[in-house]
Enzyme design. Structure first.
Site, PDB file in Angstrom:
ATOM      1  NE  ARG A  34      74.840 104.493  85.429  1.00  0.00           N
ATOM      2  CZ  ARG A  34      74.096 103.829  86.301  1.00  0.00           C
ATOM      3  NH1 ARG A  34      74.444 103.753  87.581  1.00  0.00           N
ATOM      4  NH2 ARG A  34      73.005 103.184  85.897  1.00  0.00           N
ATOM      5  CG  ASP A  35      75.231  99.685  87.070  1.00  0.00           C
ATOM      6  OD1 ASP A  35      75.642  99.958  88.203  1.00  0.00           O
ATOM      7  OD2 ASP A  35      74.383  98.808  86.847  1.00  0.00           O
ATOM      8  CG  HIS A 228      69.506  97.014  85.458  1.00  0.00           C
ATOM      9  ND1 HIS A 228      70.241  97.993  84.819  1.00  0.00           N
ATOM     10  CD2 HIS A 228      70.309  96.514  86.408  1.00  0.00           C
ATOM     11  CE1 HIS A 228      71.443  98.081  85.367  1.00  0.00           C
ATOM     12  NE2 HIS A 228      71.510  97.182  86.337  1.00  0.00           N
ATOM     13  CG  HIS A 230      72.324  93.165  89.636  1.00  0.00           C
ATOM     14  ND1 HIS A 230      72.858  93.900  90.662  1.00  0.00           N
ATOM     15  CD2 HIS A 230      72.166  94.039  88.606  1.00  0.00           C
ATOM     16  CE1 HIS A 230      73.028  95.156  90.280  1.00  0.00           C
ATOM     17  NE2 HIS A 230      72.600  95.263  89.040  1.00  0.00           N
ATOM     18  CB  CYS A 261      73.728  96.362  93.986  1.00  0.00           C
ATOM     19  SG  CYS A 261      73.076  97.344  95.359  1.00  0.00           S
ATOM     20  CG  ASN A 270      75.256  95.353  86.234  1.00  0.00           C
ATOM     21  OD1 ASN A 270      74.140  95.561  86.691  1.00  0.00           O
ATOM     22  ND2 ASN A 270      76.244  96.221  86.359  1.00  0.00           N
TER      23      ASN A 270
END
Length: 322
Positions: A34-35, A228, A230, A261, A270
């Protein structure tokens, strides 16, 4: 060289040296499908996405965030959610397939296909709430309230993502108390779990500890918190370790380091699941993940995307096999 140093080159695994005060097991919340894929420029075929999820589950990942039921206009890469989700059956007992939903319509679409784990995506800052949702923070939270209550009424688990927990590209550093306030709203709304997002990768270990301590003082324990991170400034693993030392035992990561992002300049994406697993296994922490199979999966996906994985562990282990 001693045997402990040659072991990684021979077996592809780190030597385990457990450290005190850490959880014995960590649940990895895999966000690659997904991300990781949502910002890809070229559309990834649904067959490739389905095989990606199946390979991740076969590697031992028990939570794989599959897709997002957003309007295709906003995220074209995930426009095939209805076609993808039915292809993800037969993954084995205990494999969870969370999906992101933005509103009631998205929730209805997800529940109709049998989704049992739902996520909403909120912001800790006004600027990002406007950029991402065209709403204020309070307006966005009001939009999520019927989504969360509807999911819970249907017996689904609910995760609340919270972006910009450590820094915002427009507003700069984000006050800890501001993040805690929005976290409290999400918990009171009915979210089972919060995922604290370092959306532009500016967090440092001390900042992570300060936020987790403040959440604990608010009555939000680490049993309900995931992190979460990065890796924009190379801090993702250090921040993860800081979170583990504070009792967190759920960590988000993306296979091969996919995604990131679009609002973060020069973001490297990520935290790579392989890099996380290498560190956790080296600390003697159980994950249930087969690092070799996971690495092979990321190499396979990198070939389909036409570029190498940014994960250092994927690069190291895949070169050893050549």
């Amino acid at each position: 060289m001693t045997g402990s140093h040659t072991a990684p080159g021979v077996e592809g695994l780190p030597t385990a040296h457990p450290a005190p005060g850490l959880p014995s097991r960590v649940r990895i919340h895999e966000v690659g499908p997904r991300d990781g894929l949502q910002n890809e420029q070229a559309v990834v075929p649904v067959e490739v996405k389905a095989e990606f999820v199946h390979r991740l589950a076969a590697a031992g990942l028990e939570t794989v965030e599959a897709t997002s039921f957003v309007h295709p206009k906003w995220v074209p890469q995930l426009a095939d959610a209805e076609e993808l989700y039915p292809r993800l059956s037969g993954l084995g007992d205990g494999v969870r397939l969370p999906v992101l939903v933005p509103n009631i319509r998205g929730l209805d679409r997800a529940l109709a296909l049998g989704a049992r784990d739902i996520a909403v995506f909120a912001s800790a800052t006004e600027s990002f709430a406007q950029a991402n949702l065209n709403r204020t923070v309070d307006e966005a939270l009001a939009m999520f309230e019927p989504v969360v209550s509807g999911a819970r009424a249907a017996g689904a688990g609910v995760r609340g993502y919270l972006s910009m927990c450590f820094g915002d590209p427009w507003e700069g550093p984000v006050p800890v108390e501001q993040v805690v306030r929005v976290c409290r709203r999400l918990i009171d709304m009915g979210c089972d779990e919060l995922s604290l997002g370092d959306t532009i990768g500016v967090a440092t270990p001390g900042h992570v500890g300060a936020l987790l301590t403040a959440l604990g003082a608010e009555g939000i324990g680490t049993d309900r918190v995931a992190v979460h991170f990065h890796d924009t400034y190379g801090q993702a693993l250090a921040n993860t370790l800081a979170a583990l030392q504070h009792g967190v035992h759920t960590v988000d990561a993306s296979a091969g380091g996919l995604g990131g992002c679009p609002y973060a300049k020069s973001a490297t994406g990520n935290l790579a699941t392989e890099d996380l697993v290498w560190m956790l296994h080296g600390l003697g922490i159980e994950t249930g993940v087969d690092l070799g199979r996971l690495t092979a999966t990321s190499v396979w996906m990198a070939e389909r995307l036409g570029r190498p994985s940014p994960s250092r562990t994927v690069s190291a282990l895949s070169h050893k096999e050549q």
